[in-house]
Write a protein that holds these residues in place. Structure first.
Motif, short mmCIF file in Angstrom:
data_model
loop_
_atom_site.label_atom_id
_atom_site.label_comp_id
_atom_site.label_asym_id
_atom_site.label_seq_id
_atom_site.Cartn_x
_atom_site.Cartn_y
_atom_site.Cartn_z
N LYS A 133 -69.88 124.54 4.29
CA LYS A 133 -69.42 125.89 4.60
C LYS A 133 -67.96 125.82 5.04
O LYS A 133 -67.55 124.80 5.62
N PRO A 134 -67.17 126.88 4.80
CA PRO A 134 -65.77 126.86 5.23
C PRO A 134 -65.65 127.14 6.73
O PRO A 134 -65.24 128.22 7.16
N GLU A 135 -66.00 126.16 7.53
CA GLU A 135 -66.06 126.35 8.98
C GLU A 135 -64.70 126.70 9.57
O GLU A 135 -64.61 127.35 10.62
N GLY A 136 -63.62 126.29 8.90
CA GLY A 136 -62.29 126.59 9.42
C GLY A 136 -61.87 128.03 9.23
O GLY A 136 -60.89 128.49 9.85
N LEU A 137 -62.60 128.77 8.42
CA LEU A 137 -62.25 130.17 8.16
C LEU A 137 -62.42 131.02 9.41
O LEU A 137 -61.86 132.12 9.51
N LYS A 138 -63.18 130.51 10.40
CA LYS A 138 -63.41 131.27 11.63
C LYS A 138 -62.11 131.58 12.38
O LYS A 138 -62.08 132.50 13.21
N VAL A 139 -61.04 130.82 12.10
CA VAL A 139 -59.78 131.11 12.80
C VAL A 139 -59.20 132.46 12.36
O VAL A 139 -58.35 133.02 13.05
N PHE A 140 -59.65 132.97 11.22
CA PHE A 140 -59.20 134.28 10.75
C PHE A 140 -60.21 135.38 11.03
O PHE A 140 -59.85 136.56 11.12
N GLY A 141 -61.48 135.04 11.15
CA GLY A 141 -62.50 136.05 11.38
C GLY A 141 -63.83 135.62 10.80
O GLY A 141 -63.99 134.50 10.31
N ASP A 142 -64.77 136.53 10.86
CA ASP A 142 -66.13 136.24 10.40
C ASP A 142 -66.27 136.64 8.94
O ASP A 142 -66.78 137.70 8.60
N TYR A 143 -65.81 135.73 8.05
CA TYR A 143 -65.87 136.00 6.62
C TYR A 143 -66.69 134.90 5.95
O TYR A 143 -66.67 133.75 6.37
N GLU A 144 -67.36 135.29 4.87
CA GLU A 144 -68.12 134.30 4.10
C GLU A 144 -67.19 133.40 3.31
O GLU A 144 -67.41 132.18 3.22
N THR A 145 -66.17 133.98 2.71
CA THR A 145 -65.12 133.25 2.00
C THR A 145 -63.78 133.89 2.33
O THR A 145 -63.72 135.04 2.79
N ILE A 146 -62.70 133.17 2.07
CA ILE A 146 -61.38 133.73 2.36
C ILE A 146 -61.07 134.92 1.46
O ILE A 146 -60.33 135.82 1.84
N TYR A 147 -61.68 134.96 0.28
CA TYR A 147 -61.39 136.04 -0.66
C TYR A 147 -61.87 137.38 -0.13
O TYR A 147 -61.24 138.42 -0.34
N LYS A 148 -62.99 137.35 0.59
CA LYS A 148 -63.50 138.59 1.17
C LYS A 148 -62.67 139.06 2.36
O LYS A 148 -62.71 140.24 2.72
N GLY A 149 -61.94 138.14 2.97
CA GLY A 149 -61.12 138.51 4.12
C GLY A 149 -59.64 138.59 3.84
O GLY A 149 -58.84 138.89 4.73
N LEU A 150 -59.26 138.33 2.58
CA LEU A 150 -57.84 138.20 2.25
C LEU A 150 -57.05 139.47 2.56
O LEU A 150 -55.90 139.41 3.01
N SER A 151 -57.65 140.63 2.33
CA SER A 151 -56.92 141.88 2.56
C SER A 151 -56.82 142.21 4.05
O SER A 151 -56.10 143.14 4.42
N SER A 152 -57.51 141.43 4.90
CA SER A 152 -57.54 141.74 6.34
C SER A 152 -56.83 140.70 7.20
O SER A 152 -56.60 140.96 8.39
N ILE A 153 -56.52 139.55 6.66
CA ILE A 153 -55.87 138.52 7.48
C ILE A 153 -54.42 138.93 7.76
O ILE A 153 -53.89 139.83 7.11
#
Length: 362
Positions: A133-153
């Motif tokens: 799992k992309p455990e490091g993605l938590k530094v940006f928020g609670d997203y399943e993948t960076i693509y789902k959070g890209l518009s919000s980072i």
């Protein structure tokens, strides 16, 4: 280039030095970034061959003498800068490595991407490898993948991500379009359209072609704005979807399927699933073009290294399961799903990318 991976000719003393660079890598990275951000390398470069003293550098920065001294000393160890021979007091000139740090677009894009997207999250790489799992993605928020959070980072991070993504693909479009349009095309399916840069290039290249844009909701909104800004809305259809969902359906009226730096966002099993979907809407005349930077098809070790390192970004930040693929693995995976590679163009347009042209087996 692969021959370099078969040998281990480095001298032991040099290997030990390289090992120390790895040991101190986080410190090295942040120090180099500070040398850039505080404009110190530019100040030294502008001093010319005669060099510049530490005192004169201080006059052009807001740093304390202590802060500047620790940066200069490590920069000497890293060969970012050099000392003018027999200078007293020391005068500094820009080293070759320092030159590339501030003048090479590849290096600039990579540094900003690592700093703004990867740096904090890579602390969780070990967890990501264990948990898939992309455990490091938590530094940006609670997203399943960076693509789902890209518009919000944060905007700065999103810009570094887009600059990185575009740098490795934009220069390929000019060389890819003549290949795609060797015959007349009606409708191009752009899967993973992102900001629609490729589709806009295709729409400009041919005044009759239409494009079907496939991506997640957030990316489609970004793409739609760019399409509207370029006044191409009348030749574009949008299909917001998660292609991995069983009920997502691709349009079936396209004679070209285009995927640029898309399949590297997925695991092998996911790639097979995607290709089965593509196959279901393709016929013997459909051309499938896949544009990817394949690490084992590079001319220089620096390019291969950058691509290999990017795989770990996928592991810890992007999705936890994909990577930058070598040629044979990607080719064999696609062909296993009923396709045949009919043409291949490596380092297309003198870039890092390979353009692979597949058709379905009939």
């Amino acid at each position: 280039m692969l021959d370099d991976f078969y040998t281990d000719d480095i001298k032991a003393i040099d290997a030990r030095f390289e090992a120390q660079k790895i040991a101190f890598a986080p410190i090295v990275f942040q120090a180099a970034k500070c040398m850039i951000d505080f404009n110190i390398l530019n100040i030294i470069e502008n001093s010319g061959e005669d060099g510049i003293t530490e005192e004169d550098i201080l006059k052009n920065t807001s740093l304390s003498p202590y802060a500047l001294s620790v940066l200069l000393e490590l920069s000497l160890g890293l060969c970012l800068i050099k000392i003018v021979k027999n200078s007293n007091p020391y005068k500094y000139v820009l080293g070759k490595i320092g030159f590339f740090l501030i003048n090479d677009n590849l290096t600039r894009v990579n540094i900003n991407f690592v700093n703004d997207i990867c740096y904090n999250g890579m602390f969780y790489l070990k967890d990501s490898l264990i948990n898939s799992k992309p455990e490091g993605l938590k530094v940006f928020g609670d997203y399943e993948t960076i693509y789902k959070g890209l518009s919000s980072i944060p905007e700065k991070s999103r810009k570094s991500w887009i600059d990185f993504d575009n740098y490795y693909s934009d220069n390929c479009y000019h060389s890819s379009l003549p290949i795609i349009f060797e015959k007349k095309r009606k409708n191009i399916m752009d899967i993973g359209t992102n900001t629609a840069k490729f589709s806009i290039s295709a729409l400009k290249y041919d005044n009759d072609v239409k494009c079907s844009l496939i991506d997640l909701d957030g990316q489609i909104e970004l793409a739609k704005k760019n399409i509207e800004d370029n006044h191409f809305s009348d030749r574009v259809e949008y299909f917001p979807m998660n292609i991995l969902y069983n009920d997502s359906k691709l349009p079936d009226n396209c004679d070209v399927v285009w995927m640029s730096q898309f399949l590297d966002c997925f695991s092998i099993e996911q790639i097979k699933f995607i290709m089965r979907k593509v196959k279901s809407v393709s016929d013997k005349d459909t051309d499938i073009f896949i544009l990817e930077p394949l690490w084992d098809k590079q001319q220089h070790l620096s390019a291969a290294f950058s691509i290999q390192a990017t795989s770990l970004y996928f592991t810890a930040i992007a999705n936890g399961s994909s990577k930058m693929y070598p040629y044979k693995l990607l080719k064999d995976t696609i062909e296993e799903e009923g396709f045949k590679l009919v043409n291949e163009y490596h380092r297309i347009g003198n870039t890092y990318h390979s353009l692979l042209n597949f058709k379905i087996l009939v």
